[in-house]
Design an enzyme around this catalytic site. Structure first.
Site, short mmCIF file in Angstrom:
data_model
loop_
_atom_site.label_atom_id
_atom_site.label_comp_id
_atom_site.label_asym_id
_atom_site.label_seq_id
_atom_site.Cartn_x
_atom_site.Cartn_y
_atom_site.Cartn_z
N HIS A 14 0.96 -1.25 0.07
CA HIS A 14 -0.12 0.03 -0.04
C HIS A 14 0.99 1.22 0.00
CE1 HIS A 14 -3.79 1.86 -0.06
NE2 HIS A 14 -4.34 1.39 1.21
N ASP A 68 -2.22 2.09 -4.52
CA ASP A 68 -3.50 2.49 -3.73
C ASP A 68 -4.42 1.55 -3.94
OD1 ASP A 68 -2.16 5.02 -2.98
OD2 ASP A 68 -2.82 6.26 -4.99
#
Length: 505
Positions: free
Chosen positions: A476, A480
Site C-alpha cells: 500500500h 493505492d
C-alpha cells in the site's frame, strides 16, 4: 581395436546436446577417463571421458554440432599410446603434488554462485573407506537458495570426511579427502580453484561456450564482466545468466538470526518433551521464514479479493487442449491464462509491477513472472523472464520445465532472481481463500484458489458456475486501493472473456 565414443545419458527429458569443445584432436594419445570433449544441453554441461586408453581416431561430431543421446562422437584406436597423457599445461602440478600413484585429492566446496558465501552439508552418499569413481556424487550441500551436488574429482577411496552432515562450510572449505588417486586427478581441483576468467593466461586456449558468447552479446556484457566456472575458466551459459541476475538483483538479505537471538521457547512438560522430535531447520526454510517476516515488517501489505467465473476459460481449454498438446508438446493449463491476464493488467496498472528503492519508485517496463512452487524442501519461486512477450505455449513449457527443476532441487540462483510480480496457486492443495504474502522487493502477488461449483445469479436466474476466489496482496506504500482493485477487475474480465486478451482490451 576401435572403440566408439558415444553421447552419454544426459538426464531426465534431455534428448540432445551441442558439442561445445574438443580437448583432443585426431592422433593425440589419450588415457582412460581423460576428458575428450564437452557437451552443452539446455540444463547442464557434460564432460565426456575416454572409455579406453589409446590414440584419438576420427572426430565424427564437430564443435557446434547438435547430437542426440548415444550418438557417435568419435573413435579411439585402443592398445596404442596407452601411457597416460601428460597433465594439461593449464594446470601445472603444485610444488607439493603427491606421487604419481597412491596420492590424495582434496574435495573442495564447488562454486556456489554470486553472493553465496556458505552452505550446509546435508547428506553424505559415501562413507569413509568406500571406493569412489570419478564424478560419482559424494555429498549434497544446501544453500539458502539451491541444493548443490559435489562429485568426486578423482577415483580412489574416501579417506576422510572433514565436514560431517549438518556442518556449515564456507565457499573455500575442504569437505573430504580421497586417497589412492592418480596425480593427474589432482590437477582438476587446482584448475577449479584458479581465479575465474583466467582462461586466456593458461597454457591451453579454450574458447567460451557458443551459447555463452550469444548470451553475452544479447546482454551487452564483455567476457571480463563474467566469471567463468567451466574448464580452464571457460565461460558457460549459466555464468552469463548469473552475471545478468546479479547486476539487477537487490542486495542479499541479512543472515537469519540464530535461534539463541530469537524469542525463548515456552516451557514444555517433561513427559511431553520426551515424545517430541527436534529437527534442524534447513537453510532454505530459514531463508523463507526470514524473507516472509521481512516482507511483513517492511511493506504495508493489504489484500483485496474478487471472484472469477471460470466457465469460458474451461470451455476454451477443453476445446483446444488436444490440438494444443499435439502441436506444442505440452498440456494447456490454467496458469498460462492467468499469466497472460496478469501481464495484460500490469500494463494498465504499472505500480503493481514496480518496487521501492529508497525514496524512488522503480517501474518495470517488462514482466518477469514469478510462479510459486511447493517442493519437499520448501517454497521456491522460479522466474519466467519476459513473460509478457511469450505465447501461451512458451509460458506452459517454461512453467512445466521450471516446476520439474524446482521439485528436483535443480534450480539455479539466477532462475529465482529478478522477478517483478508473482502468482501463487494454493488451489492445487484445495485452498478456497487465502491472503498471500509479498515476495520482496515486489509490490504485488496474485493468489489463485480452488475452482468450486457455486450457485450464481446469471441474468436473473440461479445457475451453477465454476467459481474461483482471487486475492491480490499489494504494498500500500506505492499501490493505492483504486489501482489494486482495478488490477484485479482487469484480471477477472480477461479470464471471464478470454477474447479480450486477443483484442488487447
Amino acid at each position: 581395436m576401435t572403440i566408439e565414443v558415444r553421447v552419454p545419458t544426459l538426464g531426465e527429458s534431455v534428448t540432445e546436446a551441442t558439442v561445445a569443445t574438443w580437448f583432443k584432436k585426431p592422433g593425440d594419445a589419450v588415457a582412460v577417463d581423460e576428458m575428450l570433449c564437452e557437451l552443452e544441453t539446455d540444463k547442464v554441461t557434460v564432460e565426456v571421458p575416454s572409455p579406453s586408453a589409446g590414440v584419438m581416431g576420427e572426430i565424427v561430431a564437430a564443435e557446434g554440432e547438435t547430437v542426440g543421446v548415444n550418438a557417435l562422437l568419435a573413435t579411439i584406436t585402443a592398445g596404442e599410446g596407452t601411457a597416460p597423457a601428460p597433465a594439461p599445461a593449464a594446470a601445472p602440478a603444485p610444488a607439493a603434488a603427491p606421487a604419481a600413484s597412491g596420492g590424495s585429492v582434496d574435495v573442495m566446496v564447488p562454486t556456489l554462485g554470486e553472493s553465496v558465501t556458505e552452505a550446509t552439508v546435508s547428506t553424505w552418499f559415501k562413507q569413509v573407506g568406500e571406493s569412489v569413481a570419478q564424478d560419482e556424487m559424494l555429498c549434497e550441500l544446501e544453500t539458502d537458495k539451491v541444493s548443490v551436488e559435489v562429485p568426486a574429482p578423482a577415483a580412489g577411496v574416501l579417506a576422510e570426511i572433514v565436514a560431517p552432515e549438518g556442518a556449515t562450510v564456507d565457499a573455500s572449505a575442504k569437505l573430504a579427502v580421497i586417497s589412492g588417486a592418480a596425480a593427474g586427478a589432482t590437477m582438476a581441483p587446482a584448475a577449479v580453484a584458479a581465479a575465474p576468467g583466467t582462461a586466456t593466461t593458461t597454457g591451453k586456449d579454450v574458447a567460451n561456450a557458443p551459447s555463452a558468447e550469444k548470451a553475452m552479446a544479447e546482454a551487452g556484457l564483455s567476457a571480463g564482466q563474467v566469471s567463468g566456472t567451466g574448464r580452464d575458466g571457460r565461460i558457460m551459459k549459466e555464468d552469463v545468466a548469473r552475471a545478468v541476475a546479479t547486476a539487477s538483483a537487490p542486495a542479499p538479505a541479512a543472515a537469519v538470526p540464530s535461534p539463541a537471538a530469537q524469542a525463548p521457547r515456552a516451557p514444555v512438560a517433561a513427559q511431553d518433551e520426551a515424545r517430541e522430535e527436534r529437527v534442524r531447520m534447513t537453510r532454505l526454510r530459514q531463508t523463507i521464514a526470514k524473507r516472509l517476516k521481512d516482507a511483513q515488517n517492511a511493506a504495508a501489505i493489504l489484500t483485496t479479493f474478487n471472484e472469477v467465473d471460470m466457465t469460458e476459460v474451461m470451455a476454451l481449454r477443453n476445446e483446444y487442449k488436444e490440438l494444443f498438446l499435439k502441436k506444442h508438446g505440452v498440456k494447456l493449463g490454467f496458469m498460462s491464462f492467468f499469466t497472460k491476464a496478469c501481464c495484460h493488467a500490469l500494463k494498465e496498472v504499472p505500480e503493481v509491477n514496480a518496487e521501492i528503492d529508497g525514496t524512488d519508485i522503480v517501474y518495470k517496463n517488462f514482466v518477469h513472472m514469478g510462479v510459486a512452487a511447493g517442493t519437499p524442501q520448501g517454497l521456491v519461486v522460479p522466474v519466467i523472464r519476459d513473460a509478457d512477450a511469450m505465447s501461451f505455449a512458451d509460458i506452459e513449457k517454461a512453467i512445466a520445465e521450471k516446476g520439474k527443476r524446482a521439485r528436483d532441487g535443480k534450480l539455479s540462483m539466477a532462475e529465482m532472481q529478478g522477478g517483478t510480480f508473482t502468482i501463487s496457486n494454493g488451489g492445487v492443495y484445495g485452498s478456497l481463500m487465502s491472503s498471500p504474502i509479498l515476495n520482496p522487493p515486489q509490490s504485488g502477488i496474485l493468489g489463485m484458489h480452488k475452482i468450486q461449483d457455486r450457485p450464481m445469479a446469471i441474468n436473473g436466474e440461479v445457475k451453477i458456475r465454476p467459481m474461483m476466489y482471487l486475492a491480490l496482496s499489494y504494498d500500500h506504500r506505492i499501490v493505492d486501493g483504486k489501482g489494486a482493485v482495478t488490477f484485479l477487475v482487469r484480471v477477472k474480465e480477461a479470464l471471464e472473456d478470454p477474447r479480450r486478451l486477443l483484442m488487447d482490451l
